[in-house]
Design an enzyme around this catalytic site. Structure first.
Site, PDB file in Angstrom:
ATOM      1  N   HIS A 196       0.809  -1.204   0.000  1.00 13.04           N
ATOM      2  CA  HIS A 196       0.000   0.000   0.000  1.00 13.04           C
ATOM      3  C   HIS A 196       0.847   1.260   0.000  1.00 13.04           C
ATOM      4  CE1 HIS A 196      -3.690  -2.288   0.973  1.00 13.04           C
ATOM      5  NE2 HIS A 196      -4.110  -1.409   0.111  1.00 13.04           N
ATOM      6  N   ARG A 303      -9.520  -3.407 -11.848  1.00 14.93           N
ATOM      7  CA  ARG A 303      -9.256  -4.601 -11.032  1.00 14.93           C
ATOM      8  C   ARG A 303     -10.311  -4.672  -9.935  1.00 14.93           C
ATOM      9  NH1 ARG A 303      -3.579  -2.777 -11.895  1.00 14.93           N
ATOM     10  NH2 ARG A 303      -2.429  -4.510 -12.831  1.00 14.93           N
ATOM     11  N   ARG A 339     -12.640  -6.204 -14.998  1.00 17.17           N
ATOM     12  CA  ARG A 339     -12.019  -7.532 -15.019  1.00 17.17           C
ATOM     13  C   ARG A 339     -12.611  -8.391 -13.908  1.00 17.17           C
ATOM     14  NH1 ARG A 339      -5.738  -8.414 -13.912  1.00 17.17           N
ATOM     15  NH2 ARG A 339      -6.352  -7.958 -11.782  1.00 17.17           N
ATOM     16  N   GLU A 440      -2.228 -13.561 -20.782  1.00 23.35           N
ATOM     17  CA  GLU A 440      -1.283 -13.445 -19.672  1.00 23.35           C
ATOM     18  C   GLU A 440      -0.392 -14.667 -19.539  1.00 23.35           C
ATOM     19  OE1 GLU A 440      -2.940 -11.137 -16.150  1.00 23.35           O
ATOM     20  OE2 GLU A 440      -4.582 -12.491 -16.627  1.00 23.35           O
ATOM     21  N   ASN A 463       2.463  -8.191 -17.208  1.00 23.31           N
ATOM     22  CA  ASN A 463       3.046  -8.513 -15.891  1.00 23.31           C
ATOM     23  C   ASN A 463       3.094 -10.029 -15.706  1.00 23.31           C
ATOM     24  OD1 ASN A 463       2.706  -5.779 -15.731  1.00 23.31           O
ATOM     25  ND2 ASN A 463       0.986  -5.858 -14.302  1.00 23.31           N
ATOM     26  N   ASP A 464       1.960 -10.666 -15.975  1.00 27.50           N
ATOM     27  CA  ASP A 464       1.932 -12.120 -15.851  1.00 27.50           C
ATOM     28  C   ASP A 464       2.553 -12.806 -17.059  1.00 27.50           C
ATOM     29  OD1 ASP A 464       0.896 -12.871 -13.319  1.00 27.50           O
ATOM     30  OD2 ASP A 464      -1.032 -12.034 -13.906  1.00 27.50           O
ATOM     31  N   ARG A 474       7.026 -12.791 -10.324  1.00 24.33           N
ATOM     32  CA  ARG A 474       7.081 -11.327 -10.416  1.00 24.33           C
ATOM     33  C   ARG A 474       7.257 -10.660  -9.065  1.00 24.33           C
ATOM     34  NH1 ARG A 474       0.770 -10.102 -12.189  1.00 24.33           N
ATOM     35  NH2 ARG A 474       0.944  -8.089 -11.189  1.00 24.33           N
ATOM     36  N   CYS A 511      -2.563  -3.984 -21.156  1.00 24.67           N
ATOM     37  CA  CYS A 511      -2.843  -3.333 -19.879  1.00 24.67           C
ATOM     38  C   CYS A 511      -1.831  -3.678 -18.796  1.00 24.67           C
ATOM     39  CB  CYS A 511      -4.261  -3.637 -19.406  1.00 24.67           C
ATOM     40  SG  CYS A 511      -4.524  -5.390 -19.083  1.00 24.67           S
TER      41      CYS A 511
HETATM   42  C1  PEP Z   1      -0.947  -8.331 -15.942  1.00 28.01           C
HETATM   43  O1  PEP Z   1      -0.728  -9.475 -15.527  1.00 28.01           O
HETATM   44  O2  PEP Z   1      -0.215  -7.757 -16.777  1.00 28.01           O
HETATM   45  C2  PEP Z   1      -2.101  -7.566 -15.445  1.00 28.01           C
HETATM   46  C3  PEP Z   1      -2.425  -6.405 -15.958  1.00 28.01           C
HETATM   47  O3  PEP Z   1      -2.801  -8.099 -14.399  1.00 28.01           O
HETATM   48  P1  PEP Z   1      -2.315  -8.029 -12.875  1.00 28.01           P
HETATM   49  O4  PEP Z   1      -1.120  -7.120 -12.799  1.00 28.01           O
HETATM   50  O5  PEP Z   1      -3.485  -7.520 -12.112  1.00 28.01           O
HETATM   51  O6  PEP Z   1      -1.983  -9.459 -12.607  1.00 28.01           O
HETATM   52 MG    MG Z   2      -2.266 -10.493 -14.400  1.00 28.65          MG
END
Ligand code: PEP
Ligand code: MG
Length: 584
Positions: A196, A303, A339, A440, A463-464, A474, A511
């Site tokens: 946070h 999210r 989502r 992802e 990210n994933d 990650r 995204c």
């Molecule tokens: C991602 O995985 O890139 C994504 C946008 O989802 P999150 O970061 O919420 O896993």
């Molecule tokens: Mg993700």
């Protein structure tokens, strides 16, 4: 002395600060095991109750100081901490330990805290894992009461104007109060990019570096430090010339931010006239005003995990609906991509854990859409609410973590049955509600054509995708040097997805964090992306690059890039594509 940490979580706010260090060491009280006399047990329990009462009063006092318009629901989080003072798993269990083992309240609390933290640490979802800090903060509060210290020092009203706060850890409420007192940057020993403190720092645009091990020992109170939120470096003992350099950088960054803000409502169109949709990622409904102020053309990722946090029950349909309408109506007219749930939840996580041997990897387990499909009573209220929200404004539904066509068909069948249900009940929804999926995992990218044919849009979650392609957790600091969203393998999967979109006429968005990193905007435009969704603070930087880019030139530069991906350093290729342009 000079020290730095890697950039994970640090670039949350791309800004820099220079100021004297305010060392706020609140090393968690470490109790020693020690028996108390059996006849002292009742008094020890009463001591614990007194400390709980004191902690409750202290937290209520903090809550009253939280300003009304905060970027996060800090007041709610403090309420949660107040509720945790009655938590069975924490407080009742500590009472039981005092009774059974005749130990001190401090020792009982510490043991119970460690047990709970182990449970949180085992959770695969980064957000849930970060909840371990709530346990820590609450126990710290109780312990400071047990020691008769009352409120921790940071709440004593000291003016911190111009100071850089260096702490072991910061609770969200602490971060808000420190910001109010004038602190210009945060450095913490603990916490990741999903903490946070990092989220708050990002929304407040306060430079923050997290995960600087032993920072409260290494830096001296009062010495001048530089906190560089762009690189994750925290520097001290600098010569006057270097300090002057940082002061100039701060000045330049402030001027640039002010200038950018004036461009917020200029169109996002490239030099050769191609419109690029720049959308915002929202963590909470309260992020929507920032998205609007920065000119977001839509929400590319809302999210919804926050709805499930800090509680023991599940949100019902009306609660979902209220959270969605707050954004849909607050951002009237622009599309909002909601989502569906992307985690394993409370008891579902426990249930999953029970079936999962200790060595199994929760990132590869029953999470996100897998969990939703297995637990329709978890999923249906959310689907119903998303559909119902679509009667009030443009809404899109997006499914995370799709790995196969069969799984997608399961989701689509469930959505179809929810539609029938709503129709039968006479509840309104948009019959043409676009349904999309996130790319992802490598399998989704490799099967993107088949997915695209069944969906209205795809959005690449880098990210994933990076985590699963490179087999790099990650959240794990020890392998973060391998976490590279522009690794040739990741770029090839992005390319495959874009190609699938072009072949099937399906819009492809992105995204993940990559979409909000202005250094890569030209690469992504050259690869063919036309919709990018990012944390609201990045929108203006990215739009500036869009407006200075000729996409036809970028496309031809990128076309030559893929042949050389394996031979040349990706960073160098990106520089070539940027053609000398250096975004801040
Ligand atoms: C991602 O995985 O890139 C994504 C946008 O989802 P999150 O970061 O919420 O896993
Ligand atoms: Mg993700």
């Amino acid at each position: 002395m000079t020290m730095s940490c890697h950039g994970l979580g640090v670039s949350a706010s791309r800004s820099v600060a220079v100021g004297p260090a305010f060392i706020m060491s609140r090393r968690a009280y470490s109790a020693t095991p020690g028996a108390i006399a059996p006849e002292a047990i009742a008094a020890e329990l009463a001591r614990l109750d007194g400390a709980l009462e004191g902690a409750r009063a202290a937290l209520r006092a903090v809550r009253q100081q939280v300003p009304v318009p905060t970027p996060l629901s800090i007041a709610d989080l403090i309420d949660t901490h107040i509720l945790m003072l009655d938590d069975v798993a924490l407080v009742d269990a500590a009472r039981e330990l005092i009774r059974q083992e005749a130990c001190s309240a401090e020792w009982a609390l510490e043991r119970q805290r460690d047990a709970l933290i182990r449970v949180f640490d085992a959770m695969e979802d980064p957000y849930l894992r970060s909840r371990r800090h709530d346990v820590d903060h609450v126990v710290l509060q109780i312990q400071s009461q047990l020691r008769g210290e009352g409120q921790p020092d940071l709440l004593d009203g000291q003016d911190l104007s111009g100071w850089v706060v260096i702490a072991e850890d910061l609770a969200p409420a602490d971060a808000i109060l420190l910001g109010q007192r004038g602190a210009i940057a945060f450095v913490t020993e603990h916490g990741g990019p999903m903490s946070h403190t990092a989220i708050l720092a990002r929304s407040l645009n306060i430079p923050a570096v997290v995960g600087v091990h032993r920072a409260t020992d290494y830096f001296r109170h009062g010495e001048t430090v530089v906190v560089d939120g762009t690189t994750g470096a925290v520097l001290a003992d600098l010569d006057p010339a270097t300090l002057a350099h940082y002061h100039e950088r701060i000045h330049a960054l402030e001027e640039r931010r002010a200038a950018l803000q004036r461009t917020a409502h200029r169109p996002s169109v490239s030099l050769d006239g191609i419109p690029i949709a720049l959308h915002a990622n929202l963590e909470l409904p309260t992020d929507a005003p920032v998205a609007r102020a920065n000119g977001a053309a839509g929400v590319g990722l809302y999210r919804t995990e926050f709805l499930y946090m800090n509680r023991t029950d599940l949100p019902d349909e009306e609660e979902h609906l209220a959270a969605y309408l707050e954004v849909v109506e607050g951002l009237a007219g622009i599309p909002v991509t909601i989502r569906t749930l992307d985690l394993g939840v409370d008891k579902q996580v426990d249930t999953v854990g029970a079936h999962c041997p200790p060595a199994c990897n929760p990132a590869l387990g029953l999470r996100a859409i897998r969990l939703c499909l297995q637990e329709p009573e978890l999923f249906r209220p959310q689907l119903r609410a998303i559909l119902r929200a679509s009667a009030f404004g443009p809404v899109r539904l997006m499914v995370p973590m799709i790995t196969s066509v069969a799984e997608l068909e399961g989701v689509l069948a469930l959505i179809a049955s929810v539609r029938h249900e709503l129709t039968a009940e006479g509840l309104a929804f948009d019959a043409a509600l676009p349904i999309g999926g996130m790319v992802e995992v490598p399998s989704a990218a490799l099967c993107a054509r088949a997915l695209a044919r069944r969906l209205d849009f795809l959005s690449i979650g880098t990210n994933d995708l990076t985590q699963y392609t490179l087999a790099v957790d990650r959240m794990d600091d020890s392998v973060s040097y391998l976490y590279d969203p522009i690794h040739p393998a990741v770029l090839r999967l992005i390319r495959l997805t874009i190609d699938a979109g072009q072949a099937t006429g399906t819009p492809i968005a992105m995204c993940g964090e990559l979409a909000g990193d202005a250094r890569y905007t030209r690469l992504l435009l050259g690869m063919g992306l036309r919709e990018l969704s990012m944390q609201p603070g990045a929108l203006l930087d990215v739009k500036e690059i869009v407006r200075q880019s000729d996409i036809s030139v970028l496309e031809s530069r990128v076309a030559g890039l893929f042949d050389r991906l394996d031979e040349t350093d990706a960073g160098r290729l990106v520089e070539e594509i940027n053609g000398g342009l250096h975004p801040a």
